[in-house]
Design a protein around this motif. Structure first.
Motif, PDB file in Angstrom:
ATOM      1  N   MET A  72       3.692  52.406   5.774  1.00 19.64           N
ATOM      2  CA  MET A  72       4.540  53.553   6.177  1.00 19.64           C
ATOM      3  C   MET A  72       5.684  53.558   4.835  1.00 19.64           C
ATOM      4  O   MET A  72       5.722  54.805   4.726  1.00 19.64           O
ATOM      5  CB  MET A  72       5.361  52.876   7.265  1.00 19.64           C
ATOM      6  CG  MET A  72       4.527  52.993   8.598  1.00 19.64           C
ATOM      7  SD  MET A  72       5.503  52.820  10.357  1.00 19.64           S
ATOM      8  CE  MET A  72       5.935  51.032   9.777  1.00 19.64           C
TER       9      MET A  72
ATOM     10  N   ALA B 109       5.697  57.318   3.381  1.00 20.06           N
ATOM     11  CA  ALA B 109       6.985  58.064   3.553  1.00 20.06           C
ATOM     12  C   ALA B 109       7.453  58.452   1.978  1.00 20.06           C
ATOM     13  O   ALA B 109       8.254  59.421   1.847  1.00 20.06           O
ATOM     14  CB  ALA B 109       8.027  57.359   4.171  1.00 20.06           C
TER      15      ALA B 109
ATOM     16  N   LEU C 145       2.533  62.335   7.864  1.00 20.47           N
ATOM     17  CA  LEU C 145       1.125  61.280   8.075  1.00 20.47           C
ATOM     18  C   LEU C 145       0.245  61.824   7.383  1.00 20.47           C
ATOM     19  O   LEU C 145      -0.989  61.017   7.303  1.00 20.47           O
ATOM     20  CB  LEU C 145       1.207  60.783   9.505  1.00 20.47           C
ATOM     21  CG  LEU C 145       2.030  60.243  10.087  1.00 20.47           C
ATOM     22  CD1 LEU C 145       2.014  59.817  11.525  1.00 20.47           C
ATOM     23  CD2 LEU C 145       2.283  58.625   9.419  1.00 20.47           C
TER      24      LEU C 145
ATOM     25  N   LEU D 222       5.773  51.715  16.156  1.00 21.86           N
ATOM     26  CA  LEU D 222       5.567  52.110  14.782  1.00 21.86           C
ATOM     27  C   LEU D 222       5.996  53.573  14.513  1.00 21.86           C
ATOM     28  O   LEU D 222       6.650  53.815  13.423  1.00 21.86           O
ATOM     29  CB  LEU D 222       3.963  51.783  14.350  1.00 21.86           C
ATOM     30  CG  LEU D 222       3.607  50.549  14.364  1.00 21.86           C
ATOM     31  CD1 LEU D 222       1.915  50.447  13.885  1.00 21.86           C
ATOM     32  CD2 LEU D 222       4.340  49.545  13.336  1.00 21.86           C
TER      33      LEU D 222
ATOM     34  N   SER E 137       9.740  53.463  14.402  1.00 27.50           N
ATOM     35  CA  SER E 137      10.331  52.800  13.057  1.00 27.50           C
ATOM     36  C   SER E 137       9.926  53.930  11.876  1.00 27.50           C
ATOM     37  O   SER E 137      10.584  53.759  11.092  1.00 27.50           O
ATOM     38  CB  SER E 137       9.402  51.518  12.723  1.00 27.50           C
ATOM     39  OG  SER E 137       9.427  50.593  13.926  1.00 27.50           O
ATOM     40  N   TYR E 138       8.730  54.645  11.918  1.00 29.61           N
ATOM     41  CA  TYR E 138       8.429  55.383  10.762  1.00 29.61           C
ATOM     42  C   TYR E 138       9.598  56.569  10.777  1.00 29.61           C
ATOM     43  O   TYR E 138      10.065  56.887   9.807  1.00 29.61           O
ATOM     44  CB  TYR E 138       7.024  56.011  10.932  1.00 29.61           C
ATOM     45  CG  TYR E 138       6.654  56.858   9.870  1.00 29.61           C
ATOM     46  CD1 TYR E 138       6.383  56.411   8.673  1.00 29.61           C
ATOM     47  CD2 TYR E 138       6.539  58.194   9.941  1.00 29.61           C
ATOM     48  CE1 TYR E 138       6.103  57.193   7.497  1.00 29.61           C
ATOM     49  CE2 TYR E 138       6.363  59.239   9.101  1.00 29.61           C
ATOM     50  CZ  TYR E 138       5.774  58.593   7.711  1.00 29.61           C
ATOM     51  OH  TYR E 138       5.734  59.466   6.534  1.00 29.61           O
ATOM     52  N   TYR E 139       9.655  57.431  12.004  1.00 27.86           N
ATOM     53  CA  TYR E 139      10.276  58.550  11.915  1.00 27.86           C
ATOM     54  C   TYR E 139      11.818  58.427  12.176  1.00 27.86           C
ATOM     55  O   TYR E 139      12.597  59.408  11.840  1.00 27.86           O
ATOM     56  CB  TYR E 139      10.016  59.337  13.122  1.00 27.86           C
ATOM     57  CG  TYR E 139       8.497  59.897  12.951  1.00 27.86           C
ATOM     58  CD1 TYR E 139       8.338  61.167  11.996  1.00 27.86           C
ATOM     59  CD2 TYR E 139       7.413  59.472  13.613  1.00 27.86           C
ATOM     60  CE1 TYR E 139       7.057  61.783  11.708  1.00 27.86           C
ATOM     61  CE2 TYR E 139       5.948  60.132  13.566  1.00 27.86           C
ATOM     62  CZ  TYR E 139       6.091  61.222  12.427  1.00 27.86           C
ATOM     63  OH  TYR E 139       4.789  61.702  12.024  1.00 27.86           O
TER      64      TYR E 139
ATOM     65  N   ILE F 289      12.735  54.632   8.813  1.00 29.65           N
ATOM     66  CA  ILE F 289      11.949  54.443   7.437  1.00 29.65           C
ATOM     67  C   ILE F 289      12.197  55.668   6.770  1.00 29.65           C
ATOM     68  O   ILE F 289      12.587  55.847   5.558  1.00 29.65           O
ATOM     69  CB  ILE F 289      10.491  53.830   7.374  1.00 29.65           C
ATOM     70  CG1 ILE F 289      10.345  52.426   7.951  1.00 29.65           C
ATOM     71  CG2 ILE F 289       9.816  53.971   6.041  1.00 29.65           C
ATOM     72  CD1 ILE F 289       8.993  51.937   8.128  1.00 29.65           C
ATOM     73  N   LEU F 290      11.566  56.690   7.487  1.00 28.79           N
ATOM     74  CA  LEU F 290      11.444  58.112   6.626  1.00 28.79           C
ATOM     75  C   LEU F 290      12.416  58.622   6.348  1.00 28.79           C
ATOM     76  O   LEU F 290      13.069  59.167   5.267  1.00 28.79           O
ATOM     77  CB  LEU F 290      10.961  59.137   7.790  1.00 28.79           C
ATOM     78  CG  LEU F 290      10.416  60.451   6.950  1.00 28.79           C
ATOM     79  CD1 LEU F 290       9.589  60.233   5.782  1.00 28.79           C
ATOM     80  CD2 LEU F 290       9.752  61.423   7.928  1.00 28.79           C
TER      81      LEU F 290
ATOM     82  N   TYR G 218      13.250  46.090  12.099  1.00 30.94           N
ATOM     83  CA  TYR G 218      11.813  46.295  12.425  1.00 30.94           C
ATOM     84  C   TYR G 218      10.930  45.283  12.706  1.00 30.94           C
ATOM     85  O   TYR G 218      10.313  45.335  13.549  1.00 30.94           O
ATOM     86  CB  TYR G 218      11.410  46.957  10.712  1.00 30.94           C
ATOM     87  CG  TYR G 218       9.760  46.967  10.806  1.00 30.94           C
ATOM     88  CD1 TYR G 218       9.151  48.089  11.279  1.00 30.94           C
ATOM     89  CD2 TYR G 218       9.098  45.812  10.151  1.00 30.94           C
ATOM     90  CE1 TYR G 218       7.633  48.354  11.146  1.00 30.94           C
ATOM     91  CE2 TYR G 218       7.640  45.958  10.126  1.00 30.94           C
ATOM     92  CZ  TYR G 218       7.153  47.098  10.676  1.00 30.94           C
ATOM     93  OH  TYR G 218       5.506  47.612  10.640  1.00 30.94           O
TER      94      TYR G 218
END
Length: 521
Positions: free
Chosen positions: A263, A267, A274, A442, A445-447, A450-451, A495
């Protein structure tokens, strides 16, 4: 045999069982047979004991004993010669097992030890009945020379003394778990062929019985037994360390770490979408997760050896060989995969090209792609077995040597815990539940985690530091790496921990739906 004596009295006179135990097990046996007989037949037709009732009870009582014999590749001592009264022999074997169990005391917590005792005593019964028939032909029968309580004195007491010595090493729970053996450790001795080295009658000089201090005194005084250290634990020794958090849940940690790496790579791409996975350069960088996986598997193989160190002296040579081969294979991939990845940098491949050209242009694929395919092969086979629980259950329960060899690499062979898998439908529900949970976790966590941090991180990393005030600690720092660590550390911790939050949410939703359809309060 006198008319007022029955099978249990005869067994008591042969092996020296206590009178109270004989009386209790006689009542126990009668009630077991009566209950089964009433359940299997109409109440109006139970004047005589049905042969199927005895067979049914025998199958229940000796299920574990037969499984134990098959596991050790030994023939069962439940023998029924052609010219014998089969039902009487069945009752004799059942009575013998109940008498052993009734007088076993704490050895009842060691079921395979009881199987070993019964195995040898049943062999004695067969020898007495079919090698010296005159001995049981009425008044000429001679009682066992040790008399009453000889079974308690000669069989139960020696094993109980071993249990007692090990329990005293516990020091009221203050001693380390690796310093003493519990019931399971002692019982695992009877999961292997070496238990037959105890012989019958049991050799009191064997390592199972002789205490380390006694062994040393005997060596110095009479030179009768070899000196040695205390008996080690078997198979598993609990070492209290936080590394068990990784070793016990290694698949979960490996998955989360690899997903986090993938990820961050996606990112970090300029678009952050994605869909960037299908870009050649991005996909090539994502393939680096297998190098991370190789290092994590190497860590797991190393921990297996380190945390099993106290049990190495009692492990089979095949188990030690498995640990060493796992370590060697993990070390091999730690070396090969980085080399293969570095050789593929000049010729990157995208996801679509990777799969479409695999069959048609295999000669054009990079060395790293082949390494990844071979590296994933055991995982693919494990996934197939996971999706076919009946096949895996049959393979784990099988005692065929070829199947045992195939399963040996996946897990060490143990007597208990084999074939404990749910049916296909339950597995499907379980898998769908966790797939939905992990997708939600996930995606969040990504949007959300992390991002949003990627762009600020790039800005911070691009800022140079001309005068760093903490020069005593970081004299040569030219970037704000400390700031980057400070803003990413809480996100990484969340996370790894928020899976339990998502589990609480999903279990509440699914539990509520299930309860509503089941009309539960």
């Amino acid at each position: 045999m006198p008319e007022d004596r029955d099978i249990l009295d005869w067994l008591s006179s042969v092996f020296g069982f206590q009178k109270g135990n004989v009386a209790n097990q006689r009542e126990h046996l009668i009630l077991l047979l009566a209950n089964i007989d009433i359940r299997e037949k109409n109440a109006a037709n139970h004047a005589q004991l049905d042969g199927d009732t005895v067979v049914h009870l025998m199958d229940k009582i000796f299920k574990n004993y037969r499984s134990w014999c098959n596991y050790l590749h030994h023939s069962s001592n439940l023998k029924f010669p052609q010219d014998s009264n089969r039902q009487q022999l069945e009752l004799l074997y059942i009575s013998l097992y109940l008498l052993i169990w009734g007088e076993a005391s704490n050895i009842r917590f060691m079921p395979e030890c009881i199987c070993y005792i019964f195995h040898n005593m049943a062999n004695e019964i067969h020898g007495i009945l079919f090698s010296n028939v005159h001995r049981v032909s009425g008044g000429t029968y001679q009682a066992a020379p040790h008399g009453e309580e000889s079974f308690l004195r000669d069989v139960v007491t020696p094993i109980y003394e071993v249990l007692l010595r090990e329990a005293r090493k516990n020091k009221a729970g203050k001693a380390s778990h690796s310093a003493w053996r519990n019931y399971d450790d002692l019982n695992e001795y009877f999961w292997s062929e070496k238990c037959f080295s105890l012989k019958w009658p049991m050799d009191r000089k064997s390592d199972f019985f002789v205490h380390s201090a006694e062994r040393q005194r005997a060596h110095v005084g009479h030179n009768q037994v070899n000196p040695g250290k205390k008996k080690p634990k078997t198979n598993f020794v609990e070492v209290r360390t936080f590394w068990h958090l990784y070793r016990s849940f290694d698949r979960m940690w490996i998955f989360f770490i690899l997903a986090l790496q993938a990820m961050i790579i996606v990112a970090w791409n300029s678009s952050g979408s994605l869909a960037a996975i299908f870009d050649e350069d991005v996909f090539k960088r994502i393939l680096s997760i297998f190098i991370t996986s190789a290092f994590l598997n190497f860590l797991q193989a190393t921990l297996d050896i380190i945390l099993s160190w106290y049990a190495l002296r009692s492990l089979k040579s095949t188990q030690i060989l498995r640990y060493l081969l796992k370590f060697a294979v993990a070390a091999f991939w730690v070396i090969v995969l980085p080399i293969g990845y570095s050789s593929s940098v000049q010729n990157p491949t995208g996801l679509v090209k990777f799969f479409s050209s695999w069959g048609r242009q295999w000669q054009n694929q990079s060395f790293y792609n082949y390494c990844v395919a071979i590296y994933l092969l055991p995982n693919i086979l494990a996934a197939l077995l996971f999706l076919l629980p009946p096949l895996r259950r049959s393979m784990e329960r099988s005692n065929w040597r070829i199947i045992t060899l195939l399963m040996w690499w996946a897990q060490p062979k143990l007597y208990v815990g084999r074939g404990m898998h749910e049916d296909v439908f339950s597995l499907l529900k379980y898998t769908v539940f966790w797939i939905m949970l992990l997708i939600s976790k996930l995606a969040f966590s990504y949007y959300v985690e992390i991002l949003p941090l990627v762009e600020p991180t790039k800005i911070i990393m691009g800022m140079t530091v001309s005068n760093y005030e903490w020069h005593e600690f970081f004299p040569n720092v030219t970037h704000n790496i400390g700031v980057v660590i400070a803003i990413w550390a809480p996100i990484v911790l969340v996370y790894f921990m928020d899976a339990q939050i998502w589990y609480a949410i999903f279990s509440t939703i699914f539990g509520g739906i299930y309860g509503a359809f089941s009309h539960l309060g």
